[in-house]
Motif scaffolding. Sequence first.
Motif, PDB file in Angstrom:
ATOM      1  N   TYR A 122       0.845  -1.191   0.000  1.00  0.00           N
ATOM      2  CA  TYR A 122       0.000   0.000   0.000  1.00  0.00           C
ATOM      3  C   TYR A 122       0.881   1.242   0.000  1.00  0.00           C
ATOM      4  O   TYR A 122       2.077   1.175   0.248  1.00  0.00           O
ATOM      5  CB  TYR A 122      -0.932   0.009   1.214  1.00  0.00           C
ATOM      6  N   ASP A 124       1.441   5.192   1.547  1.00  0.00           N
ATOM      7  CA  ASP A 124       1.117   5.956   2.750  1.00  0.00           C
ATOM      8  C   ASP A 124       0.002   6.963   2.496  1.00  0.00           C
ATOM      9  O   ASP A 124      -0.579   7.498   3.435  1.00  0.00           O
ATOM     10  CB  ASP A 124       2.345   6.640   3.330  1.00  0.00           C
ATOM     11  N   ILE A 126      -2.994   6.400   1.615  1.00  0.00           N
ATOM     12  CA  ILE A 126      -4.261   5.956   2.216  1.00  0.00           C
ATOM     13  C   ILE A 126      -4.262   6.223   3.717  1.00  0.00           C
ATOM     14  O   ILE A 126      -5.281   6.555   4.303  1.00  0.00           O
ATOM     15  CB  ILE A 126      -4.567   4.471   1.899  1.00  0.00           C
ATOM     16  N   LEU A 127      -3.116   6.105   4.359  1.00  0.00           N
ATOM     17  CA  LEU A 127      -3.032   6.347   5.802  1.00  0.00           C
ATOM     18  C   LEU A 127      -3.168   7.828   6.130  1.00  0.00           C
ATOM     19  O   LEU A 127      -3.735   8.201   7.158  1.00  0.00           O
ATOM     20  CB  LEU A 127      -1.704   5.834   6.360  1.00  0.00           C
ATOM     21  N   TYR A 137      -7.310   8.909   8.002  1.00  0.00           N
ATOM     22  CA  TYR A 137      -7.772   7.513   8.025  1.00  0.00           C
ATOM     23  C   TYR A 137      -6.931   6.726   9.021  1.00  0.00           C
ATOM     24  O   TYR A 137      -7.452   6.026   9.874  1.00  0.00           O
ATOM     25  CB  TYR A 137      -7.682   6.931   6.614  1.00  0.00           C
ATOM     26  N   LYS A 139      -3.371   4.353  10.445  1.00  0.00           N
ATOM     27  CA  LYS A 139      -2.901   2.969  10.375  1.00  0.00           C
ATOM     28  C   LYS A 139      -3.846   1.999  11.092  1.00  0.00           C
ATOM     29  O   LYS A 139      -4.025   0.866  10.659  1.00  0.00           O
ATOM     30  CB  LYS A 139      -1.497   2.868  10.956  1.00  0.00           C
ATOM     31  N   LYS A 141      -7.240   2.014  11.474  1.00  0.00           N
ATOM     32  CA  LYS A 141      -8.388   1.658  10.638  1.00  0.00           C
ATOM     33  C   LYS A 141      -7.945   0.793   9.461  1.00  0.00           C
ATOM     34  O   LYS A 141      -8.629  -0.144   9.069  1.00  0.00           O
ATOM     35  CB  LYS A 141      -9.088   2.924  10.128  1.00  0.00           C
ATOM     36  N   PHE A 142      -6.788   1.143   8.909  1.00  0.00           N
ATOM     37  CA  PHE A 142      -6.256   0.388   7.773  1.00  0.00           C
ATOM     38  C   PHE A 142      -5.978  -1.059   8.183  1.00  0.00           C
ATOM     39  O   PHE A 142      -6.392  -2.000   7.502  1.00  0.00           O
ATOM     40  CB  PHE A 142      -4.986   1.062   7.257  1.00  0.00           C
ATOM     41  N   SER A 145      -9.130  -3.120   8.669  1.00  0.00           N
ATOM     42  CA  SER A 145      -9.778  -3.519   7.411  1.00  0.00           C
ATOM     43  C   SER A 145      -9.049  -4.702   6.760  1.00  0.00           C
ATOM     44  O   SER A 145      -9.672  -5.513   6.096  1.00  0.00           O
ATOM     45  CB  SER A 145      -9.899  -2.344   6.441  1.00  0.00           C
ATOM     46  N   ILE A 161     -10.558  -3.000   1.885  1.00  0.00           N
ATOM     47  CA  ILE A 161      -9.765  -1.813   2.228  1.00  0.00           C
ATOM     48  C   ILE A 161     -10.331  -0.587   1.520  1.00  0.00           C
ATOM     49  O   ILE A 161     -10.567   0.454   2.147  1.00  0.00           O
ATOM     50  CB  ILE A 161      -8.287  -2.013   1.850  1.00  0.00           C
ATOM     51  N   ASN A 164     -13.888   0.379   2.881  1.00  0.00           N
ATOM     52  CA  ASN A 164     -13.821   1.020   4.195  1.00  0.00           C
ATOM     53  C   ASN A 164     -13.257   2.438   4.081  1.00  0.00           C
ATOM     54  O   ASN A 164     -13.768   3.359   4.711  1.00  0.00           O
ATOM     55  CB  ASN A 164     -12.953   0.206   5.154  1.00  0.00           C
ATOM     56  N   ALA A 165     -12.210   2.589   3.300  1.00  0.00           N
ATOM     57  CA  ALA A 165     -11.599   3.912   3.139  1.00  0.00           C
ATOM     58  C   ALA A 165     -12.575   4.876   2.468  1.00  0.00           C
ATOM     59  O   ALA A 165     -12.755   6.000   2.935  1.00  0.00           O
ATOM     60  CB  ALA A 165     -10.298   3.812   2.342  1.00  0.00           C
TER      61      ALA A 165
END
Length: 170
Positions: A122, A124, A126-127, A137, A139, A141-142, A145, A161, A164-165
């Motif tokens: 992945y 960063d 998304i984090l 969001y 780490k 929650k990530f 998921s 993932i 949820n995101a």
Amino acid sequence: AAVQIGVITLERNSLTDNVELTPETIMQLLNKSVYKTGRGEIRMSFFIGMVEPYENRLTFCNASHPFPFQCKQDPENPDDIREKKSLNILKSKPGEILGNRLGTEYHDTIGEFNDGDSIVLYTDGILEAVNPEDKMYGKGKFMKSIYKMSHKTPSDIRENILGNANSYFD
């Protein structure tokens, strides 16, 4: 900031017959290319992995990129898809970000895997992405998921993932 990979070109004479292309050597060549292309002004994190399926091995090298996750199949119940897998972080000796300076050393790490294991790579982004309330969001929650779907297929893990995101960002 992301860099178009097309801008980064390996020098033709960098690749010779006597250079073994491991993640470590590729990372060193990429670092040299990013540094020369950006003259020290372009920097980027990067992850390179080489899967050897017959050896059940992943050789990887990391240049300040977030560590991937490995969803490990339970060896006692390899066919039980209802059981959640354990979630491991594929840690390595962290290498310096690409393009920061010439001569940076990078090191290969070897991880082992079994049939049924999944690797989650992945960015960063998304984090660090924020919702309308300006909350990241993150780490936690990530990882939840991933873990919630760790017993499923890689496609199912990815879709969970992203689902949820996306709902977090709405």
